[in-house]
Write an enzyme that holds these catalytic residues in place. Structure first.
Site, PDB file in Angstrom:
ATOM      1  N   CYS A 133      39.440  44.314  31.588  1.00 52.27           N
ATOM      2  CA  CYS A 133      38.262  44.754  30.825  1.00 52.27           C
ATOM      3  C   CYS A 133      38.200  44.066  29.464  1.00 52.27           C
ATOM      4  CB  CYS A 133      38.261  46.260  30.671  1.00 52.27           C
ATOM      5  SG  CYS A 133      39.763  46.948  29.942  1.00 52.27           S
ATOM      6  N   HIS A 160      40.722  51.578  27.365  1.00 49.14           N
ATOM      7  CA  HIS A 160      39.767  50.797  28.153  1.00 49.14           C
ATOM      8  C   HIS A 160      38.747  50.184  27.196  1.00 49.14           C
ATOM      9  CE1 HIS A 160      37.227  49.530  31.439  1.00 49.14           C
ATOM     10  NE2 HIS A 160      36.214  50.281  31.008  1.00 49.14           N
TER      11      HIS A 160
END
Length: 502
Positions: free
Chosen positions: A166, A456
């Site tokens: 990510c 994240h």
């Protein structure tokens, strides 16, 4: 299509070299940023009073008129007055409405180029490429043409998460929506031999831009890009979660080396001249560090390049003054009370104020004064000597002390940022602040969600200059500006509203 000077007698009749140079000096090649920005504000269509990308001035009477694919006030003025020759205000090209063509003449082109090169500090508002009048019919005949209109989703595609990637997706999305970088990679300025292409990071970047703008809607798998990064930057290899900021710096460095090798341009290592590759021209600024001796008051200056500005997530008056805010000197301050650091919101301007304020080094960090010849206590101050076209502001959300932890303070950041107060010239002489060359517009934000150990990355990008989208790997969602404003920013990408041509 261009035509020769001798094929357009209308231009010969109304546009002499002296008249052309006067028009260029008045409306295109301003001698100062303040002059040019002021003229750009005053230059508006005489019919609709709009400042258009397609703005022309009549060579015969000085009337301003705009042109677009849907309406043309240049045509209306031509029909009403029979004035045939007009000058484009963005580049100074001549258009003959009678011949319906832009006119090229070696003599007039020398006047145009000479008028531009005679000026220093020339600036212009950044505008994305638009087809010229002769190019429009050619493009309409192409079945593969793509045009991003208001509300269009062309240019929006997710990126597949290849296993804790990510961080890479967010950086790539930000770069793929960097207007000036897109202009470079889609203008066929990068070329590789077939043998080098399979290992060329820049070629893969061209492919990503082409795929992003292909009109397809399914996510792109950047597996080849990931493999190239792994093989060329060993520190980023493996499926461990990486830091998005670290990836950004390493990725720009890899692109820089590919472009330097390809074009054989100066990379700044053999001389004091800065690198001239596209990556450095877009992302590199110059940071000045002033060290002042407390004994003799002598100040020594050091200027270094930077690709980002790393700021502490504390206000200018709410933290230990011994903390070092510099990206080039990224050591952090001594551990402070977590309750103080995590309380209340902080503005980006406060962070930048703290970044550029004088810092007393103290007895334990003496500097060797070049005037005294011995170590002395001193003061250090950072400032922006030259700001880049695209500036990345990195927010230090991770505190590395006895135990690394994340700072979740809310950060208030503007959608339009003025860096003029932090320029070296402005700090030394506040009365001469040049706001025009320090104005930036936000176009991408990278967020870190979660904790240091389990987090994240997502990001927000500005599409077609009007709508914000949330990018979470393969998922893209339209969001209002308030959502972006309230997000937990980790990296902020701003582009200059006015670009200098030196």
């Amino acid at each position: 299509m261009n035509v020769g000077y001798d094929e357009c007698q209308h231009t010969v009749e109304v546009c002499t070299s002296e008249k052309y140079k006067l028009l260029l000096d008045c409306f295109v090649s301003g001698s100062s940023s303040k002059e040019l920005v002021l003229r750009s504000k005053l230059s508006r269509c005489g019919k609709c009073n709009e400042s258009s990308r397609w703005l022309f001035v009549c060579v015969e009477c000085g009337y301003f008129a705009c042109h677009s694919s849907t309406s043309s006030h240049v045509n209306l003025h031509y029909a009403a007055t029979n004035h045939k020759v007009y000058m484009d205000l963005s580049k100074g090209h001549l258009l003959c409405m009678k011949c319906e063509m832009f006119v090229y003449c070696a003599e007039l082109e020398q006047v145009r180029m000479g008028s531009q090169s005679d000026k220093t500090g020339r600036v212009a508002a950044f505008e994305e490429w638009e087809p010229s009048i002769p190019e429009i019919p050619l493009l309409t005949r192409s079945s593969k043409r793509r045009r991003i209109k208001s509300g269009s989703t062309v240019g929006l595609r997710g990126l597949t998460n290849l296993g804790s990637t990510c961080f890479m997706s967010c950086v790539l999305q930000s770069l793929l929506h960097t207007p000036v970088l897109r202009e470079f990679f889609l203008s066929e300025q990068h070329h590789c031999s077939p043998e080098e292409r399979k290992n060329c990071l820049a070629c893969e970047m061209v492919w990503l831009f082409q795929e992003m703008l292909s009109g397809k809607k399914n996510p792109i798998s950047p597996h080849k890009m990931l493999h190239l990064v792994w093989t060329q930057a060993r520190a980023l290899a493996g499926y461990d979660q990486q830091d998005a900021h670290e990836f950004f710096i390493n990725y720009l460095d890899l692109l820089h080396h590919h472009l330097v090798k390809e074009h054989g341009v100066s990379n700044g290592t053999s001389s004091r001249a800065p690198c001239t590759c596209a990556i450095h021209q877009i992302f590199t600024g110059r940071m000045q560090s002033d060290l002042t001796c407390h004994t003799c008051r002598h100040t020594s200056e050091t200027v270094d390049p930077f690709w980002d500005v790393s700021v502490d997530l504390v206000s200018s008056d709410g933290a230990d003054k011994a903390s070092d805010s510099a990206s080039v000197c990224s050591s952090l301050s001594a551990e402070s009370d977590p309750s103080e650091e995590d309380s209340g919101s902080v503005t980006l301007e406060e962070c930048l104020d703290r970044f550029t304020r004088p810092e007393r080094l103290g007895a334990e960090a003496k500097i060797r004064c070049s005037n005294c010849g011995i170590p002395q206590e001193g003061t250090k101050r950072l400032s922006l000597k030259r700001v880049p076209i695209v500036v990345c502001i990195h927010v230090k959300r991770f505190r590395h002390s006895k135990k690394t932890r994340k700072l979740s303070n809310p950060l208030e950041f503007p959608f339009e940022l003025d860096l003029s107060p932090y320029l070296t010239s402005s700090i030394r002489n506040p009365k001469q602040i040049t706001e025009e060359v320090g104005l930036y517009r936000l176009f991408a934000v990278v967020n870190h969600m979660g904790t240091y150990d389990s987090g994240h990355y997502i990001n927000y990008i500005l599409h077609a200059g009007e709508q914000w989208f949330r990018c979470d790997d393969t998922y893209l969602t339209s969001v209002p500006k308030e959502t972006v404003k309230n997000s937990e920013a980790y990296m902020l990408f701003y582009q200059k509203k006015v670009i200098e041509y030196l």
